[in-house]
Design a protein around this motif. Structure first.
Motif, PDB file in Angstrom:
ATOM      1  N   ILE A  31      62.940  25.629  29.872  1.00 39.06           N
ATOM      2  CA  ILE A  31      62.895  25.886  31.321  1.00 39.06           C
ATOM      3  C   ILE A  31      63.053  27.387  31.584  1.00 39.06           C
ATOM      4  N   ALA A  32      63.977  28.030  30.856  1.00 38.95           N
ATOM      5  CA  ALA A  32      64.217  29.470  31.076  1.00 38.95           C
ATOM      6  C   ALA A  32      62.949  30.271  30.820  1.00 38.95           C
ATOM      7  N   ARG A  33      62.226  29.933  29.760  1.00 36.34           N
ATOM      8  CA  ARG A  33      60.992  30.682  29.462  1.00 36.34           C
ATOM      9  C   ARG A  33      59.980  30.508  30.589  1.00 36.34           C
ATOM     10  N   GLN A  34      59.912  29.290  31.136  1.00 31.75           N
ATOM     11  CA  GLN A  34      58.966  29.058  32.241  1.00 31.75           C
ATOM     12  C   GLN A  34      59.407  29.835  33.491  1.00 31.75           C
ATOM     13  N   LEU A  35      60.724  29.887  33.735  1.00 29.82           N
ATOM     14  CA  LEU A  35      61.207  30.640  34.909  1.00 29.82           C
ATOM     15  C   LEU A  35      60.922  32.127  34.747  1.00 29.82           C
ATOM     16  N   GLU A  36      61.052  32.600  33.516  1.00 23.19           N
ATOM     17  CA  GLU A  36      60.753  34.015  33.255  1.00 23.19           C
ATOM     18  C   GLU A  36      59.267  34.285  33.484  1.00 23.19           C
ATOM     19  N   VAL A 230      64.105  24.576  41.262  1.00 25.09           N
ATOM     20  CA  VAL A 230      62.761  24.001  41.168  1.00 25.09           C
ATOM     21  C   VAL A 230      62.827  22.535  41.620  1.00 25.09           C
ATOM     22  N   ASN A 231      61.926  22.137  42.458  1.00 23.51           N
ATOM     23  CA  ASN A 231      61.868  20.784  43.032  1.00 23.51           C
ATOM     24  C   ASN A 231      63.068  20.477  43.926  1.00 23.51           C
ATOM     25  N   GLY A 232      63.877  21.489  44.248  1.00 18.92           N
ATOM     26  CA  GLY A 232      65.063  21.250  45.087  1.00 18.92           C
ATOM     27  C   GLY A 232      66.120  20.419  44.374  1.00 18.92           C
ATOM     28  N   LEU A 233      66.046  20.394  43.045  1.00 22.41           N
ATOM     29  CA  LEU A 233      67.019  19.619  42.266  1.00 22.41           C
ATOM     30  C   LEU A 233      68.435  20.118  42.572  1.00 22.41           C
ATOM     31  N   GLY A 234      69.413  19.246  42.536  1.00 22.99           N
ATOM     32  CA  GLY A 234      70.793  19.708  42.744  1.00 22.99           C
ATOM     33  C   GLY A 234      71.711  18.576  43.125  1.00 22.99           C
ATOM     34  N   GLU A 235      72.984  18.908  43.242  1.00 29.50           N
ATOM     35  CA  GLU A 235      73.992  17.896  43.562  1.00 29.50           C
ATOM     36  C   GLU A 235      73.609  17.140  44.835  1.00 29.50           C
ATOM     37  N   ARG A 236      73.914  15.870  44.851  1.00 24.03           N
ATOM     38  CA  ARG A 236      73.642  14.983  46.000  1.00 24.03           C
ATOM     39  C   ARG A 236      72.173  15.093  46.456  1.00 24.03           C
ATOM     40  N   ALA A 237      71.955  15.621  47.676  1.00 18.50           N
ATOM     41  CA  ALA A 237      70.575  15.709  48.189  1.00 18.50           C
ATOM     42  C   ALA A 237      69.857  16.947  47.675  1.00 18.50           C
ATOM     43  N   GLY A 238      70.501  17.705  46.815  1.00 19.59           N
ATOM     44  CA  GLY A 238      69.840  18.839  46.176  1.00 19.59           C
ATOM     45  C   GLY A 238      70.091  20.169  46.879  1.00 19.59           C
ATOM     46  N   ASN A 239      69.377  21.180  46.359  1.00 17.99           N
ATOM     47  CA  ASN A 239      69.515  22.563  46.828  1.00 17.99           C
ATOM     48  C   ASN A 239      68.261  22.988  47.584  1.00 17.99           C
ATOM     49  N   VAL A 268      53.641  25.027  39.952  1.00 18.50           N
ATOM     50  CA  VAL A 268      53.408  23.615  39.601  1.00 18.50           C
ATOM     51  C   VAL A 268      53.767  23.344  38.126  1.00 18.50           C
ATOM     52  N   PRO A 269      53.361  24.224  37.173  1.00 16.24           N
ATOM     53  CA  PRO A 269      53.821  23.982  35.793  1.00 16.24           C
ATOM     54  C   PRO A 269      55.355  23.923  35.697  1.00 16.24           C
ATOM     55  N   ALA A 270      56.063  24.756  36.463  1.00 17.70           N
ATOM     56  CA  ALA A 270      57.531  24.731  36.416  1.00 17.70           C
ATOM     57  C   ALA A 270      58.055  23.412  36.981  1.00 17.70           C
ATOM     58  N   SER A 271      57.435  22.982  38.065  1.00 18.08           N
ATOM     59  CA  SER A 271      57.857  21.726  38.695  1.00 18.08           C
ATOM     60  C   SER A 271      57.686  20.555  37.722  1.00 18.08           C
ATOM     61  N   ARG A 272      56.533  20.524  37.050  1.00 22.84           N
ATOM     62  CA  ARG A 272      56.255  19.434  36.105  1.00 22.84           C
ATOM     63  C   ARG A 272      57.243  19.454  34.945  1.00 22.84           C
ATOM     64  N   LEU A 273      57.517  20.653  34.452  1.00 26.15           N
ATOM     65  CA  LEU A 273      58.407  20.768  33.291  1.00 26.15           C
ATOM     66  C   LEU A 273      59.816  20.280  33.645  1.00 26.15           C
ATOM     67  N   ASP A 374      48.429  20.297  29.149  1.00 29.35           N
ATOM     68  CA  ASP A 374      49.718  20.954  28.907  1.00 29.35           C
ATOM     69  C   ASP A 374      50.884  19.980  29.085  1.00 29.35           C
ATOM     70  N   GLU A 375      50.787  19.143  30.110  1.00 28.76           N
ATOM     71  CA  GLU A 375      51.873  18.196  30.384  1.00 28.76           C
ATOM     72  C   GLU A 375      52.064  17.242  29.216  1.00 28.76           C
ATOM     73  N   ASP A 376      50.923  16.871  28.561  1.00 23.46           N
ATOM     74  CA  ASP A 376      51.025  15.988  27.392  1.00 23.46           C
ATOM     75  C   ASP A 376      51.795  16.686  26.273  1.00 23.46           C
ATOM     76  N   LEU A 377      51.531  17.995  26.129  1.00 17.73           N
ATOM     77  CA  LEU A 377      52.214  18.735  25.055  1.00 17.73           C
ATOM     78  C   LEU A 377      53.710  18.809  25.328  1.00 17.73           C
ATOM     79  N   HIS A 378      54.072  19.037  26.587  1.00 21.01           N
ATOM     80  CA  HIS A 378      55.502  19.063  26.921  1.00 21.01           C
ATOM     81  C   HIS A 378      56.135  17.702  26.635  1.00 21.01           C
TER      82      HIS A 378
END
Ligand code: KIV
Ligand code: ZN
Length: 511
Positions: A31-36, A230-239, A268-273, A374-378
């Protein structure tokens, strides 16, 4: 030149606090590499003092990321901060992020400290951190519900000690946009040394206003950093959702007059990952990254878009990376093409043996599926990591029969700590029969909280990606599995979740 808005991503820290979303070191590295690659300014990689595992993950991320600042979260005490400093030792650019609660409710009920004690601890902790690092961020937890006068005293003190970013959290998602924007504006106005720090906000989405609150803090309050996931992931209802903030600022540049550094084609690649690794599926109508975000179903809209795209589209799908899922490999692709694509995706495997095994899995998949995305490779790499780890439970083989005339039946072979175990069971459907057969041997007694199937790519030949969420004795874990056969993917996900329950993974990364 537009003024810069700093994007601080906390997917791997706050996002990881979602039930069952805890990540391994390898997953955090991917994930860090994708964020970079997406050119995020600051990557909060974890909470080093929360566990040895998270310390190692932050250390590993700090060791490889060069184009973004890497941050580690610490409570306001010397032990936590020392762990943070140690974890970030090799970072090219590292940030210590210190937090302590400042609302009356939290100070009295949670910390059992007086305001004066909190003020002193905040001051001393920033002083300690500043001896080792220049880049210090301070967050008064539950800031939006804190007494403004007290908050001003704390913030003035920590800026004096050298905190260079002041981040105001709306920890429980209680704020409303205009009020929150004004709150930030007044804090900046009243704190005498406010100009010595970058002001930031960190909003939770309990009332669905995290993005609106963050943007109001920017426009009304003058904040210049937004913390988001990414995707608003986070505690409870997210960030606050990273993709929504970034695309709002870009699409409405006329209004915000700010710029981010983000390469939006990597969104979108970050979201999928992130979705693939955590098992948190993105809802189809989610802004920017949902499968329907750019789909026009009504005839009037389709007609309009065909005549002139801007009649109904305010963003272009390709600008956020929707076309990035190109066919990359197929049955005839060789070892070096496979390895090259993994490299481009930022995936590094541990040694030749791991590459050989991954290539074999790729060939097996290419036999079943013509186009490999790419998604298949991940998915293939995630599955491989699960299979390679000396897991307690492993799926060896399985078969199942079902149809309109017969009761579904599943037969499978698992290994338990290397020893072969066989089981079979009937069920209401093939997946139910498979889970029952697994439970016949595993006898985990875990409660199934969630079962979800998602197509990795488009079309019926897509791999199915399954998430299984299990709960037992207060722990909640997500298992994920992918396969062109969704019943096999379901079995893999269930076995993956069982192994997580079996392991010593952290229950709640924030403790
Ligand atoms: O929500 C919150 O208050 C936090 C802080 C630790 C920044 O996550
Ligand atoms: Zn938070």
């Amino acid at each position: 030149m537009k003024e810069r808005l700093i994007i601080f991503d906390t997917t791997m820290r706050d996002g990881e606090q979602s039930p069952g979303a805890s990540m391994t070191k390898e997953e955090k590295l991917r994930i860090a590499r994708q964020l970079e690659r997406m050119r995020v300014d600051v990557i909060e990689a974890g909470f080093p003092a929360s566990s040895n595992g998270d310390f190692e993950a932050v250390q590993a991320v700090a060791g490889v990321i060069k184009e973004s600042t890497v941050a580690g979260l610490c409570r306001a005490n010397d032990r936590d901060i020392q762990r943070g400093i140690d974890a970030l030792k090799n970072a090219k650019s590292g940030r210590i992020h210190i937090f302590i609660a400042t609302s009356e409710l939290h100070m009295e009920k949670k910390l059992r400290m007086t305001p004066e004690q909190v003020l002193e601890q905040a001051t001393l902790s920033v002083r300690f951190a500043r001896k080792h690092r220049d880049d210090i961020e301070f967050s008064p937890e539950d800031g939006s519900r804190s007494d403004p006068d007290f908050l001003c005293r704390v913030l003035e003190a920590v800026i004096k000690e050298g905190a260079s970013t002041i981040n105001i959290p709306d920890t429980v998602g209680y704020a409303v946009p205009e009020q929150f924007g004004e709150f930030i504006r007044k804090l900046r106005e009243k704190v005498p040394n406010s100009d010595k720090a970058v002001w930031s906000v960190h909003c939770h989405n309990d009332l669905g206003m995290a993005v609106a609150n963050s943007l109001a803090a920017v426009t009304i309050g003058g904040a210049r950093q937004i913390e988001c996931t990414v995707n608003g992931l986070g505690e409870r209802a997210g960030n606050t959702s990273l993709e929504e903030v970034v695309m709002a600022v870009r699409t409405r540049g006329d209004f915000f007059n700010l710029a981010t550094r983000i390469d939006t084609s990597q969104i979108v690649p970050a979201s999928r990952l992130v979705s693939q690794i955590t098992g948190f599926v993105v809802q189809p109508n989610k802004a920017v990254v949902g499968a329907n975000a750019f789909a026009h179903a009504s005839g009037i809209h389709q007609d309009g878009v065909l005549k002139s795209r801007d009649t109904y589209e305010i963003m272009r799908a390709e600008d956020v990376g929707w076309t990035a899922n190109k066919i990359v490999l197929g049955k005839l692709s060789g070892r070096s093409a496979f390895r090259q694509r993994l490299k481009e995706l930022g995936i590094e495997l541990d040694g030749e043996d791991a590459y050989n095994k991954a290539f074999q899995r790729f060939k097996d998949l290419a036999d079943k599926k013509a186009d490999i995305f790419d998604e298949d490779l991940h998915a293939l790499v995630s599955d491989g990591a699960t299979a390679a780890a000396a897991e307690h439970w492993q799926l060896v083989r399985m078969s199942q029969a079902s149809g309109t005339e017969e009761r579904p039946h599943a037969k499978l072979v698992l290994t338990e700590a290397g020893k072969e175990r066989k089981a079979d069971a009937d069920g209401d459907g093939p997946v139910d029969a498979t889970f029952k057969a697994i439970e016949r041997v595993a006898k985990s007694g875990a409660e199934l909280l969630l079962f979800s199937v998602n197509a990795v790519t488009q079309g019926t030949e897509s791999q199915g990606e399954v998430t299984v969420r299990l709960a037992k004795g207060g722990r909640i874990v997500n298992g994920v599995g992918a396969d062109t056969d969704i019943v096999v993917a379901s079995a893999k996900a269930y076995v993956n979740a069982l192994n997580k329950l079996q392991g010593t993974q952290r229950i709640n990364p924030q403790m």
